[in-house]
Scaffold this motif. Sequence first.
Motif, mmCIF file in Angstrom:
data_model
loop_
_atom_site.group_PDB
_atom_site.id
_atom_site.type_symbol
_atom_site.label_atom_id
_atom_site.label_comp_id
_atom_site.label_asym_id
_atom_site.label_seq_id
_atom_site.Cartn_x
_atom_site.Cartn_y
_atom_site.Cartn_z
ATOM 1 N N UNK A 11 0.878 -1.413 0.169
ATOM 2 C CA UNK A 11 -0.047 -0.218 -0.011
ATOM 3 C C UNK A 11 0.944 1.191 -0.044
ATOM 4 N N UNK A 12 0.084 2.537 -0.332
ATOM 5 C CA UNK A 12 0.907 3.595 -0.002
ATOM 6 C C UNK A 12 1.693 4.037 -1.846
ATOM 7 N N UNK A 13 2.652 4.881 -1.225
ATOM 8 C CA UNK A 13 3.277 5.141 -2.663
ATOM 9 C C UNK A 13 2.587 6.087 -3.458
ATOM 10 N N UNK A 14 2.953 6.446 -4.555
ATOM 11 C CA UNK A 14 2.048 7.084 -5.480
ATOM 12 C C UNK A 14 1.844 6.935 -6.907
ATOM 13 N N UNK A 15 2.406 5.541 -7.012
ATOM 14 C CA UNK A 15 1.984 4.852 -8.387
ATOM 15 C C UNK A 15 0.405 4.918 -8.771
ATOM 16 N N UNK A 16 0.151 5.179 -9.967
ATOM 17 C CA UNK A 16 -1.102 5.193 -10.556
ATOM 18 C C UNK A 16 -1.392 3.729 -10.939
ATOM 19 N N UNK A 17 -2.815 3.317 -11.159
ATOM 20 C CA UNK A 17 -2.990 2.025 -11.387
ATOM 21 C C UNK A 17 -2.331 1.503 -12.638
#
Length: 166
Positions: A11-17
């Motif tokens: 979870x977390x982070x800034x990745x887009x789908x």
Amino acid sequence: MGFEAFRIELRGGKAKPSEAEAAIQKQPNIKPDQDSIAMKGSTFYVMDDGQHAIELELMDSPVRVSCRFTLCHPLSVDAAFLGLVRELMRQLGMEATICDDVRPEHSRSYALAEFADFAVVTSRYIAVRRAEWIAAFGDEPLAATTNAVFQRIILPQCQPGIEQPI
């Protein structure tokens, strides 16, 4: 989660789908999971290297990655599982959480910088869960997905007389 598998969630982070999907698809031996049940907002994959079958679910809102393997796998799955988790944590900037009954001090998210501690703690919980599996279903190793384990091992033992195709 069923008693046949061990699971963690990133979870977390800034990745887009789309970025998370690309990172997963770049991993060696990844393919779409043809046996999964389609669910809105989730995409399913299997990392199958011929010795291990590690299942992944990418959820898109918020972006999360669930990683699991069945406890009947050979012991070598532990290193393969933790290696895949570490690589996805690195690529996606996510933290890992053990999705199992854990002691309070372990029921938190672990950052990549804490991966060594996470791996030690996770390995201990896997060993406990594996021992429970062996006590209930035996120690014959089988590199299989949760669906296959349910069909081949759990259902026949829980409902004697029902033979499942292999």
